[in-house]
Enzyme design. Structure first.
Site, short mmCIF file in Angstrom:
data_model
loop_
_atom_site.label_atom_id
_atom_site.label_comp_id
_atom_site.label_asym_id
_atom_site.label_seq_id
_atom_site.Cartn_x
_atom_site.Cartn_y
_atom_site.Cartn_z
CG HIS A 57 -1.83 -1.19 1.25
ND1 HIS A 57 -2.64 -1.54 0.20
CD2 HIS A 57 -2.02 -2.14 2.21
CE1 HIS A 57 -3.31 -2.63 0.51
NE2 HIS A 57 -2.95 -3.02 1.71
CB CYS A 99 -8.88 -5.31 4.69
SG CYS A 99 -8.88 -4.31 3.19
#
Length: 452
Positions: free
Chosen positions: A10, A42
């Protein structure tokens, strides 16, 4: 100017894109040990539970996109050593075995985190899997269908989401956690009690206050018994998700870190060493509730920090606003949001706090339907500055956690929130928004305490 980016999930992906957008023509080299970038871990539980059918949807970038923007992308290349004084990195091509050295003018450390793997006897069992990256997600998917008994170790977000996914898939699920509550970092007992009861109604066996002592595989190798301080639980599949640690061994002793190895950065994402930046799960965040540092590995923190690296790589331009650790969760129909500290965590951050909890309908009772909203506000004693909040309902009220996050970031008090101008429309709200009412309850509490 040459920039080397080490790691590209990320924070790394965000940093590379912003560096190239803000500095066209800058030489950016990426070294990533995996064969993919930007995987949303996630979403693993959604993939495991079949909600997400195509795992490619859990990626929001790829090496080809970064290369098209001008980056020199080197996948399956492991950085084995960093010398910040000499401004060099040692690299190994994991496909060919070739080893070489590269140099940089600016270094970006976005090495992320890795699951905590306790030194427990038998943990090497092939039936014990981790849950963090794409390859681990694929391993879980590949073996889950013919497994009936599953033990999940760890009651944080990833663990709880996996428990829900497996239970809804008809598995016999046991959740083991060494603490006395699930989701204890995010929610107080008023919330976790409800969620634990609901999980039990869905057939989940919850074993709290139990530390794992070992794993014992049977002779056939198709089952593993999880041995804890409270009992033994047989499983065909064990998922270990007890937390994460920053992956910062490459610069240990070279940059300032917290005790757990998280790199400390300033408001412009610079480390204690000139020309070395860091972002994401490898870093401590600037934590607004107490104005200090904290280790909070969340994708939302990572992408913001990565963007700021790109903005500030050529000099300080955009300041980090810090974080409140705001997060959301959907669990068996409950929509849950939290931000900042809770009653259980406030003292650990050096805060003296009080709180109020209340339940109310999200819209007027004269409407055909409504839903209860359970909510909590945590504020600092003396200043009445808001430092935390939790909210839960069968109605989707999770955006209110973002509202409370903004209140914390802007140092709003309970009086400020009590009088915020929220709209009223019976389809959506009441004349007093439920957050107004929550803050007004806090004001009433303070008024009563002042009389004593």
């Amino acid at each position: 100017m040459k920039v080397i980016v080490v790691g590209c999930t990320h924070a790394g992906t965000s940093a590379v894109k912003t560096i190239l957008k803000e500095n066209p023509g800058m030489e950016v080299t990426v070294y990533e040990r995996n064969d993919n970038v930007s995987f949303l871990s996630c979403g693993i539980a959604l993939y495991v539970g079949g909600v997400v059918k195509d795992p490619q949807g859990l990626f929001y970038s790829n090496p080809e996109e970064l290369a098209s923007l001008g980056a020199n992308v080197n996948m399956q290349h492991d950085v084995t050593n960093i010398d910040t004084a000499a401004k060099t990195v040692a690299v190994k091509n994991l496909v060919t075995g070739e080893e070489f050295e590269d140099t940089y003018d600016k270094l970006v450390l976005t090495t992320g985190s890795w699951p905590i793997i306790p030194p427990i006897e038998g943990i090497q069992s092939k039936n014990v899997l981790l849950c963090k990256n794409y390859n681990q997600a694929k391993a879980i998917i590949a073996c889950k269908d013919d497994k009936k008994k599953i033990v999940v170790i760890g009651g944080g977000y990833i663990g709880i989401e996996l428990v829900e996914a497996f239970a809804n898939d008809g598995k016999e699920v046991t959740l083991v956690d060494g603490l006395d509550r699930i989701l204890n970092k995010y929610l107080d007992p008023e919330f976790t009690d409800v969620l634990e009861d609901d999980l039990r109604k869905h057939g989940v066996k919850i074993q709290l206050n139990e530390m794992v002592k070992g794993f014992k595989e049977n002779e056939a190798g198709d089952r593993t018994t999880v041995i804890t301080t409270g009992g033994e639980y047989e499983a065909e599949l064990v998922i270990l998700c007890v937390g994460f640690r920053p992956s910062t061994e490459l610069v240990k002793g070279q940059v300032d870190m917290l005790g757990n190895g998280a790199i400390i950065v300033d408001d412009y994402m610079q480390t204690s060493v000139p020309d070395v930046f860091a972002a994401g799960d490898s870093c401590a965040v600037n934590y607004n509730p107490n104005g200090g540092h904290a280790y909070i590995p969340l994708a939302t923190n990572a992408v913001r920090m990565g963007l700021l690296v790109g903005k500030n790589i050529n000099g300080p331009k955009m300041k980090y606003r810090g974080t409140q650790s705001t997060s959301g969760l959907y669990l068996n129909g409950f929509n849950i949001g939290s931000t900042g500290v809770n009653d259980a965590s406030a003292a650990a951050f050096g805060l003296e706090t009080r709180s109020v909890t209340m339940e109310d309908n999200y819209r007027p009772e004269f409407m055909p339907t409504t839903e209860k909203v359970l909510m909590k506000l945590v504020y600092e004693v003396g200043t009445t500055r808001i430092v935390g909040g939790q909210i839960m309902s069968k109605y989707d009220v999770t955006q209110s956690a973002n509202t409370l996050s903004l209140a914390i970031q802007n140092k709003m008090t309970i009086e400020d929130l009590a009088l915020v101008d929220f709209f009223f429309q019976p389809h959506f709200d009441r004349p007093w928004n439920y957050l107004n009412l929550l803050a007004q309850k806090a004001l009433d509490q303070e008024a009563e305490l002042a009389k004593k």
